[in-house]
Design a protein around this motif. Sequence first.
Motif, PDB file in Angstrom:
ATOM      1  N   PRO A  95     -33.459 -44.748 -14.708  1.00 39.51           N
ATOM      2  CA  PRO A  95     -33.528 -44.970 -13.261  1.00 39.51           C
ATOM      3  C   PRO A  95     -32.288 -45.669 -12.702  1.00 39.51           C
ATOM      4  O   PRO A  95     -31.820 -46.660 -13.260  1.00 39.51           O
ATOM      5  CB  PRO A  95     -34.767 -45.866 -13.110  1.00 39.51           C
ATOM      6  N   GLY A  96     -31.775 -45.103 -11.619  1.00 36.17           N
ATOM      7  CA  GLY A  96     -30.679 -45.730 -10.891  1.00 36.17           C
ATOM      8  C   GLY A  96     -29.293 -45.480 -11.442  1.00 36.17           C
ATOM      9  O   GLY A  96     -28.296 -45.919 -10.839  1.00 36.17           O
ATOM     10  N   VAL A  97     -29.181 -44.766 -12.573  1.00 36.68           N
ATOM     11  CA  VAL A  97     -27.892 -44.654 -13.249  1.00 36.68           C
ATOM     12  C   VAL A  97     -26.845 -43.930 -12.395  1.00 36.68           C
ATOM     13  O   VAL A  97     -25.737 -44.443 -12.165  1.00 36.68           O
ATOM     14  CB  VAL A  97     -28.045 -43.959 -14.620  1.00 36.68           C
ATOM     15  N   GLU A  98     -27.133 -42.725 -11.950  1.00 35.04           N
ATOM     16  CA  GLU A  98     -26.112 -41.956 -11.227  1.00 35.04           C
ATOM     17  C   GLU A  98     -25.685 -42.642  -9.941  1.00 35.04           C
ATOM     18  O   GLU A  98     -24.496 -42.687  -9.629  1.00 35.04           O
ATOM     19  CB  GLU A  98     -26.619 -40.546 -10.948  1.00 35.04           C
ATOM     20  N   ALA A  99     -26.642 -43.182  -9.204  1.00 34.35           N
ATOM     21  CA  ALA A  99     -26.300 -43.867  -7.954  1.00 34.35           C
ATOM     22  C   ALA A  99     -25.422 -45.077  -8.233  1.00 34.35           C
ATOM     23  O   ALA A  99     -24.448 -45.339  -7.509  1.00 34.35           O
ATOM     24  CB  ALA A  99     -27.568 -44.293  -7.225  1.00 34.35           C
ATOM     25  N   LEU A 100     -25.737 -45.831  -9.283  1.00 36.47           N
ATOM     26  CA  LEU A 100     -24.941 -47.001  -9.628  1.00 36.47           C
ATOM     27  C   LEU A 100     -23.529 -46.606 -10.038  1.00 36.47           C
ATOM     28  O   LEU A 100     -22.545 -47.194  -9.571  1.00 36.47           O
ATOM     29  CB  LEU A 100     -25.605 -47.773 -10.764  1.00 36.47           C
ATOM     30  N   LEU A 101     -23.393 -45.610 -10.915  1.00 38.58           N
ATOM     31  CA  LEU A 101     -22.069 -45.207 -11.374  1.00 38.58           C
ATOM     32  C   LEU A 101     -21.217 -44.679 -10.227  1.00 38.58           C
ATOM     33  O   LEU A 101     -20.020 -44.980 -10.143  1.00 38.58           O
ATOM     34  CB  LEU A 101     -22.193 -44.166 -12.488  1.00 38.58           C
ATOM     35  N   ASP A 102     -21.817 -43.901  -9.350  1.00 39.82           N
ATOM     36  CA  ASP A 102     -21.086 -43.419  -8.167  1.00 39.82           C
ATOM     37  C   ASP A 102     -20.590 -44.592  -7.327  1.00 39.82           C
ATOM     38  O   ASP A 102     -19.437 -44.605  -6.871  1.00 39.82           O
ATOM     39  CB  ASP A 102     -22.004 -42.537  -7.306  1.00 39.82           C
ATOM     40  N   ARG A 103     -21.449 -45.575  -7.140  1.00 41.74           N
ATOM     41  CA  ARG A 103     -21.102 -46.740  -6.321  1.00 41.74           C
ATOM     42  C   ARG A 103     -19.970 -47.548  -6.965  1.00 41.74           C
ATOM     43  O   ARG A 103     -19.028 -47.977  -6.287  1.00 41.74           O
ATOM     44  CB  ARG A 103     -22.344 -47.604  -6.128  1.00 41.74           C
ATOM     45  N   LEU A 104     -20.044 -47.738  -8.271  1.00 39.59           N
ATOM     46  CA  LEU A 104     -19.006 -48.503  -8.967  1.00 39.59           C
ATOM     47  C   LEU A 104     -17.656 -47.800  -8.919  1.00 39.59           C
ATOM     48  O   LEU A 104     -16.611 -48.439  -8.727  1.00 39.59           O
ATOM     49  CB  LEU A 104     -19.433 -48.748 -10.419  1.00 39.59           C
ATOM     50  N   ILE A 105     -17.671 -46.478  -9.102  1.00 39.17           N
ATOM     51  CA  ILE A 105     -16.428 -45.708  -9.006  1.00 39.17           C
ATOM     52  C   ILE A 105     -15.819 -45.852  -7.611  1.00 39.17           C
ATOM     53  O   ILE A 105     -14.613 -46.050  -7.456  1.00 39.17           O
ATOM     54  CB  ILE A 105     -16.686 -44.224  -9.339  1.00 39.17           C
ATOM     55  N   ASP A 106     -16.662 -45.766  -6.583  1.00 35.40           N
ATOM     56  CA  ASP A 106     -16.180 -45.906  -5.208  1.00 35.40           C
ATOM     57  C   ASP A 106     -15.596 -47.297  -4.958  1.00 35.40           C
ATOM     58  O   ASP A 106     -14.693 -47.462  -4.127  1.00 35.40           O
ATOM     59  CB  ASP A 106     -17.310 -45.633  -4.212  1.00 35.40           C
TER      60      ASP A 106
END
Length: 228
Positions: A98-109
């Motif tokens: 849960p939450g992995v893709e959204a978190l990784l996208d946010r960190l990259i941004d």
Amino acid sequence: MASARTQAILFDIDGTLIESGGSSDRAWHRAFEELHGVDVEISEVTGKGVPDPAVGRQAFEAVIGREPGDDEMAALMAKRLKYLPEEVEGSDGYRVMPGVEALLDRLIDQGVLLGLVTGNVEAAAHIKLSRANLNRFFSFGGYGSDSPDRGELTKRSLERGSVVMGHDLDPGLCFSVGDTPRDVEAGHFAGIRVTGVATGKYSVDELRVAGADAAIATLEQALPLLSG
């Protein structure tokens, strides 16, 4: 005064980013069956978080009764990697945490450098992440093919991250994320802080007792050690 910005975050894979639904154990089972005609249950002969080469050796010793030769070990690792893609793709239990893709996208941004720190050999790590298209987030890593010791492979990941960054990473501005006490121990050995995430077999309280600098239930929550 504002906190210094986080430079890099290292993520464990199994139990932290994804659950492979037993695909790795099944690939090992098929490798042992084909090469040695034996039935081995990996979970019964080795522990969670053990680097892949050590898994192969421990399982070999448990079911064959002796240490593997170099040629036997090479063949075993190759057969396991042969079967792993099929097992990952066909695994009914495969899921992204849960939450992995959204978190990784946010960190990259946000400009945070993302790396891997895992007991999987490098090829196996990318096989496991490819089903969910997660390899795109990670530009470096430390793997079970770098060292049998998780602390040492964590240090290796930081070294590779420094190459990507173009200068030495400041350990005080980096941290790792993992789901087991082994991840906590490895991060501290490498001189970085650790966020425990309770999406594996260990609870938030157990990860805190193990020494995690912070612990959260899932990666849907904000990362407590993230700064800047």
